[in-house]
Design an enzyme around this catalytic site. Structure first.
Site, mmCIF file in Angstrom:
data_model
loop_
_atom_site.group_PDB
_atom_site.id
_atom_site.type_symbol
_atom_site.label_atom_id
_atom_site.label_comp_id
_atom_site.label_asym_id
_atom_site.label_seq_id
_atom_site.Cartn_x
_atom_site.Cartn_y
_atom_site.Cartn_z
ATOM 1 N N SER A 59 -76.566 -21.604 -21.995
ATOM 2 C CA SER A 59 -77.314 -21.946 -23.116
ATOM 3 C C SER A 59 -76.294 -22.395 -24.278
ATOM 4 C CB SER A 59 -78.506 -20.901 -23.584
ATOM 5 O OG SER A 59 -79.101 -20.444 -22.495
ATOM 6 N N ARG A 60 -75.119 -22.945 -23.798
ATOM 7 C CA ARG A 60 -73.966 -23.047 -24.749
ATOM 8 C C ARG A 60 -73.923 -24.661 -25.212
ATOM 9 N NH1 ARG A 60 -70.027 -25.286 -21.845
ATOM 10 N NH2 ARG A 60 -68.307 -25.061 -23.632
ATOM 11 N N THR B 162 -75.960 -27.158 -26.812
ATOM 12 C CA THR B 162 -76.374 -27.061 -28.213
ATOM 13 C C THR B 162 -75.632 -26.718 -28.953
ATOM 14 O OG1 THR B 162 -78.728 -27.284 -27.412
ATOM 15 C CG2 THR B 162 -78.315 -27.133 -29.752
ATOM 16 N N GLY C 27 -78.258 -21.430 -28.774
ATOM 17 C CA GLY C 27 -79.096 -21.907 -27.372
ATOM 18 C C GLY C 27 -80.443 -21.201 -27.199
ATOM 19 N N GLY D 225 -82.105 -22.295 -23.943
ATOM 20 C CA GLY D 225 -82.485 -22.676 -22.316
ATOM 21 C C GLY D 225 -82.722 -21.765 -21.523
ATOM 22 N N GLU D 226 -82.133 -20.543 -21.762
ATOM 23 C CA GLU D 226 -82.192 -19.334 -20.643
ATOM 24 C C GLU D 226 -83.311 -18.285 -21.173
ATOM 25 O OE1 GLU D 226 -78.124 -18.459 -18.846
ATOM 26 O OE2 GLU D 226 -78.045 -18.978 -20.751
#
Lengths: 160, 783, 296
Positions: B531-532, B534, B737, B739-740
């Site tokens: 999730s890095r 952005t 981030g 995402g995860e």
């Protein structure tokens, strides 16, 4: 192995294709006709990424032999748009943010189109039921369901 | 005029449509398997080990080479070097021994896939069977056979701690405060062991890679990958190819979730291509191979002990984790490190003792999976906190609010955490769920309950993982932004276009961020993981856009004889705040500006370059896990479910779910919500259905027939998402981030809801109908 | 190690012009040739290597195979190549054989049912076959073309084990016929999979009530899926219902008898103990449903 020459209609175009007996419809579309929009996700009829319309009905193209398709009419995701205008289910999937990686999208679109063709006013359950053979790992499904719902409403208005 | 309108609008924070959507709904989007290579294309299939642990005595492939159409057979003999992201413990093919069922021992290259497949049967491999290690706790014991006798020789970075002479590939420790002294102070203590099985990522697109080596030394790899640059680096090193000669092309990918990070099957066609130059060689995994030959999410046995005082303040935790790392832990060791430094979960606990142990087993290889250890860790932590709240007799929500991390807290690693909006997230989810309010089930044979769990996660990566970007101006006013981060469906190309447009001062519509990523032309990016992007790539893009902007303003300043500080770019025009003069940037960003009276030219083609690398992450002490700053930051959040359970079958129906996460700043709020929804459902699927059924090291359910994932009919009709924004000081526009994270708390939240509904604590996922029913039967809830 | 081919192995696609020709071909290539209907089992198993067919004999186009006909006097005939979706969408089937419609709906996904057929489902003889229970309880009789011509094969005794039936090489099931159903009957198929839809059955229970001269006024039929090597008739449970007035206690007793009368196995889909419990609960729920329905 047997070899066959078949004639069929794909996205409105008449095609003559030479195929081997073990070739699936999915392989023929991707490898012989360069229609790579239809995806191979499992080759065993489970994921729905390869869904196409065959004589108007949604089928898993990995579960159909190409040799059976002599005389058939096939519509793939590439054939959904008409005269450069996207199908309403394509538009609503875009508008409602129902596409992420996009790999399941072609199959989802075909399943949705087939549903609205046979049932123009589906209930929420009927939509989820009709899409239950299309696995998606990104979206969580609800936006896809919503997009089909909205597409049905739009088509209902257009039809009225 | 246009300038005045534009000055008030901002595209960061707007839910613009994703940039890559048109091609995805028309079938035009090109994925790796869609690329045509013509008649020269050759196909590769892999001979795999049927044994979990065995010595390779002999490989005979003479007969395979006699089959018409077979061009090449390669084995481990041909490729002696190691490959691996963190701990270099893996060869491209097994050499002296096989360590899991499905491990590649040889590959055949043939003119068709069918011939290659047929040739596999003509390869004879003689094995001497060894005792397999099938349980991580046993694997960590002295009695276990050693799976990697060469562990001490493996290269690894200084933050990984293998224990030589054992199966422990990494042992991460935290010793903070004094847990032994704290236990007597506790008014309530709960101890429990949780077990989380291996699960698969299940991208709908299986792994595929095509490699071609040229006589001039150039090597090209086309792959469905999250990590073109990491693949270039790792394979270049292992196969002795200069990075400058090794090109990785990464088209759009059909889902990754971590399994397409690092290097896995891509190594095989590259290795084969080096032995058969001039032809492209393709390896496409079957869905079945996808299930057991690639990374799985590691299994985990987590032993927790946690205590609080009479007011419900957490005092101490002991957390011992045995990770089932599988046969190779080159990537997985860092999952266990992340599990270690985040081992408190998002709770403020003064006394902490952690042992996070990555154990070699003869199971499928563990690797990155959306959440990177956090879903497994939180399955334990998220449940035991509810158990402790119940034991001390405190409202569960109040207990979470009392103990959750807040800005300024000293974490278990000694790091002082930045401001976080976790209490607000808890509050939003609790309200949305009407947590604490018991609601009636829909029928007499149903049980209804609600559960909540918190989550935190930091980007797990080397301290110096970097990003870079280029902003290239075109003569029609459009802008191409080049990045090396991959579009996985998460929407990063769209977010990068928004950041670039905003930073540069041009309309969003003018900016294009497009694939494929190509290591020859795209700027460097470590990997699309953690999730890095952005945050990290976003910083690089912002820096590149600001660099381009500076170059643009410098030219105009010189032309107008003004100071650059008095100029700005708005909506594609350079404007002067002083003179109110303006000029459209397209007029000069490629061809420059003429000086007065035809006396020459100013400027030239504008290319902005930017990079970003965190420079402030420090090491942690090997014995205590203490250090200044363990990670860059944490994204935090909360999630809850309202469920019903059918007493006749044990089946769960999720009626409603809510998630709230503090993303710092939502660059594109609608896409943030898409991540929250999709991540939740992936987590829910793992919680309800998913498990790699490993028996004797072999996966019994490696297909969609028996590895079920959630479908459209299995998910709650209503999922609410709440965005909380507590700005991140080092993020672009304050972003971090997402995402995860939405996948992280689901298992624990569902387990807590099941307990709330039934009064029976079922701790180990998946919470299948069978598992629930049999537990209810044993507890006498049904009969 | 489960490691199927990426695609189908080499094979011949054969499309005979008549049933005679098809049957002769199947006899001549016994063990190597398979009649090919919807292909949804066939293609999967050949790809898996579980079946080693060299010839796929496409019989879909042969006479009568694609016909679905209903006669108000004689009943229903479904050609072997009629896909389940077509069966389920047929108004006459919906009116007279609702249990068959419900069973079709539980099979896999819509797109699979565009190809899958009821006769195929029966001939593949999976213990989990969703449409088999209803086909048995509606009195389905297969019309089989073999080397000696047509013959009628009732489903009683047809199933010999997982994937095994009384069909011999050269036999082609051409259609299945059902006698006219009783207008006051009720039928339900209750299926438990891991997902709510689309999965193979962990347990499936088909129950039917038909008016008859019994103490309750009804005959009851119960067929269980996925709990035995073949579709299992719950005879002990049926006997209880046959001899007594029906109430909740009797239904519970019958459900218990269904549970006691089956010996399911443990497999990846479910454990034996759970399966037995589910047989009881689903049989009970199914019987309650049909009993409520017929009394209305």
């Amino acid at each position: 192995m047997s070899y066959h020459r078949i004639t069929l209609k794909v996205n409105g175009s008449l095609e003559v294709v030479d195929i081997s007996g073990n070739m699936t419809l999915l392989q023929m579309l991707r490898e012989k006709l360069a229609l790579t929009g239809t995806k191979n996700g499992c080759a065993s009829g489970e994921c729905g990424a390869c869904t196409v319309l065959m004589n108007g009905d949604a089928v898993n193209s990995c579960m159909v032999l190409a040799a059976e398709c002599d005389g058939a009419e096939i519509i793939t995701v590439e054939g959904l748009a008409k005269n450069g205008e996207m199908d309403v289910v394509q538009k609503t999937l875009v508008d409602l943010g129902a596409v992420q990686c996009g790999f399941c999208t072609p199959g989802v679109l075909i399943s949705a189109r087939a549903l609205l063709n046979r049932n123009p006013h589906p209930t929420e359950f009927e939509i989820r039921d009709a899409l239950s053979g299309n696995l998606c790992r990104c979206t969580g499904y609800n936006r896809i369901v919503e997009a089909v719902k909205v597409a049905a409403e739009i088509e209902g208005q257009e039809g009225a | 005029m246009a300038i005045a309108q534009a000055s008030t609008s901002s595209v960061v924070g707007k839910s613009v449509k994703r940039i890559d959507v048109q091609e995805k709904v028309t079938g035009a989007a090109q994925y790796t398997d869609d690329i045509a290579f013509g008649n020269a294309l050759h196909h590769c299939r892999v001979k795999r080990s049927p044994h979990p642990h065995a010595l390779i005595k002999k490989i005979n492939y003479d007969k395979a080479l006699l089959i018409p159409g077979v061009k090449l057979v390669v084995t481990g003999e041909d490729f002696p070097e190691y490959v691996g992201l963190y701990l270099q413990d893996r060869n491209i093919f097994a050499r002296d021994r096989v360590r899991f069922v499905g491990e590649g021992v040889a590959a055949v290259v043939a003119s068709t896939e069918e011939i290659a497949e047929k040739a596999l049967d003509a390869i004879d491999v003689e094995y001497e069977l060894l005792q397999p290690v099938l349980d991580p706790e046993f694997g960590a014991s002295k009695e276990a056979p050693i799976i990697h006798p060469d562990l001490e020789k493996y290269e690894h970075p200084n933050f990984i701690f293998p224990v030589n002479g054992t199966n422990m590939a990494n042992h991460f420790k935290i010793r903070k405060g004094d847990t032994e002294a704290a236990w007597p102070q506790c008014a309530a203590i709960v101890e429990h062991t949780f077990r989380i099985p291996q699960v698969q990522h299940v991208p709908i697109e299986p792994h595929v890679a095509i490699a071609k080596a040229e006589e001039n030394g150039q090597v090209t790899l086309w792959a469905s990958t999250q990590s073109p640059f990491a693949q270039r680096a790792l394979l270049a090193k292992s196969l002795h190819i200069p990075e400058s000669d090794f090109r990785v092309i990464a088209p759009l990918i059909g889902g990754g979730f971590g399994c397409k990070a690092g290097v896995t099957m891509e190594a095989i066609p590259v290795a084969a291509a080096l032995k058969l130059k001039g032809v492209p060689i393709k390896l496409l995994l079957t869905r079945e191979e996808e299930f057991y030959t690639n990374f799985v999410r590691q299994g985990l046995v987590i032993k927790l002990k946690v205590g609080c005082d009479k007011d419900g303040n957490l005092l101490a935790m002991e957390n011992t984790m045995y990770w089932d790392g599988g046969a190779y832990t080159e990537y997985g060791v860092n999952v266990t490190r992340a599990g270690g430094y985040s081992s408190t979960g998002p709770y403020d606990i003064p006394n902490m003792r952690t042992d996070s142990i990555c154990v070699y087993t003869n199971h499928p290889v563990g690797g990155a999976y959306r959440g990177f250890g956090m879903a497994e860790l939180h399955t334990g932590v998220g449940q035991i906190m509810d158990m402790l709240a119940d034991k001390i007799g405190m409202d569960r929500t109040e207990f979470h609010l009392r103990n959750c991390v807040r800005g300024g807290d000293v974490l278990a690693t000694g790091m002082v955490i930045h401001e976080v909006g976790l209490p607000e997230c808890i509050d939003k989810v609790a309200r949305a769920l009407k947590l604490g309010e018991k609601e009636a089930p829909s029928a007499p044979n149903k049980l209804r309950g609600k559960g909540i769990a918190l989550a935190w996660k930091a980007p797990a990566m080397p301290p110096n993982a970097g990003s870079s970007a280029l902003v290239k101006m075109n003569a029609d006013g459009t802008v191409n932004v080049s990045v090396g981060g991959q579009e996985l469906g998460q929407g990063t190309f769209t977010a990068m276009a928004q950041i670039a447009a905003e930073s540069l001062g041009v309309p969003y519509e003018a900016v294009k961020v497009l694939g494929p990523i190509d290591t020859r032309y795209s700027p460097y990016e470590w990997q699309t993981v953690a999730s890095r992007l952005t945050w990290s790539m976003g910083n690089a893009v912002r820096n590149a856009a600001l660099d381009a902007k500076k170059k643009i303003l410098d030219i105009v300043a010189e032309a107008w004889n003004e100071k650059p500080e008095d100029l700005d770019i708005k909506d594609g025009y350079v404007i002067s705040y002083k003179t109110e003069e303006s000029i459209e940037i397209k007029d000069f960003v490629v061809y420059g500006l003429p000086k007065a009276d035809d006396q020459g030219w100013l400027g030239g083609p504008i290319v902005g370059a930017g990079s970003f690398m965190p420079t402030y992450v420090t090491g942690l002490d090997a014995e205590t896990g203490q250090g200044e700053r363990a990670v860059v930051h944490y994204t935090t959040g909360a999630q809850g479910l309202d469920i019903e359970i059918d007493k006749d079958t044990g089946r769960i129906t999720v009626l409603y779910a809510a998630s709230a996460f503090d993303v710092g700043k939502a660059i594109n709020p609608d896409m943030v919500r898409q991540q929250m929804e999709g991540g939740f459902v992936q987590g829910l699927s793992s919680a309800m259905f998913e498990e790699c059924q490993l028996v004797g090291g072999e996966m019994r359910n490696p297909s969609f027939v028996d590895y079920r994932i959630a479908t459209a009919i299995d998910v709650p009709e209503k999922i609410d998402t709440f965005i909380v924004e507590t700005a991140q000081d080092d993020g672009p526009f304050g972003a971090r981030g997402i995402g995860e994270h939405p996948l992280v708390p689901v298992i624990a939240a569902l387990a807590n809801a099941i307990y709330d509904a039934t009064g029976v604590r079922i701790t180990n996922p998946p919470f299948s109908a069978e598992k629930i029913y049999m537990a209810l039967l044993e507890a006498g809830v049904v009969n | 190690m489960h490691n199927p081919h990426p695609g189908l192995p080499e094979l011949d696609y054969v499309k005979p012009a008549s049933l005679e020709e098809a049957s002769r071909f199947l006899v001549e290539h016994a063990g190597e040739a398979r009649p090919f209907l919807g292909g949804t089992d066939c293609i999967v198993r050949i790809r898996d290597g579980a079946w080693t067919a060299k010839y796929m004999v496409d019989v879909k186009g042969l006479e009568g195979m694609k016909d679905l006909s209903f006669d108000p006097q004689k009943g229903l005939t479904i050609g072997a190549a009629v896909p389940m979706n077509k069966v389920a969408a047929d108004p006459a089937v919906q009116q007279h054989y609702p249990g068959l419609v419900e069973a079709c709906h539980w099979v896999a996904s819509y797109q699979l049912r565009s190809r899958a057929t009821i006769v195929g489902n029966i001939c593949n003889a999976s213990p989990a076959g969703d449409t088999i229970g209803a086909s048995i309880l509606y009195g389905g009789v297969l019309r089989v073309f073999g080397p000696q011509g047509f013959r009628e094969v009732p489903l009683d005794g047809f199933f010999k084990g997982p994937g095994k039936t009384t069909l011999q090489p050269g036999d082609i099931a051409a259609s299945i016929s059902f006698p006219l159903s009783h207008p006051q009957h009720a039928c339900r198929y209750l299926k438990l999979g891991r997902n709510k839809l689309g999965d193979l059955a962990i347990v499936g229970v088909t129950v039917m009530a038909v008016p008859a001269r019994t103490p309750s006024g009804y005959h009851f039929g119960i067929v269980l899926a996925s709990v035995a090597p073949v579709p299992l008739r719950a005879a002990a449970a049926e006997a209880i219902l046959e001899s007594k007035e029906i109430d909740e206690a009797v239904i519970a007793e019958a459900a218990q008898a269904a549970m006691d009368g089956c010996k399911p196995i443990n497999d990846t889909r479910g454990g034996a103990a759970y399966r037995k419990q589910m047989v009881r609960n689903l049989t009970r729920n199914g019987l309650m449903d049909v009993w409520t329905k017929v009394r209305k």
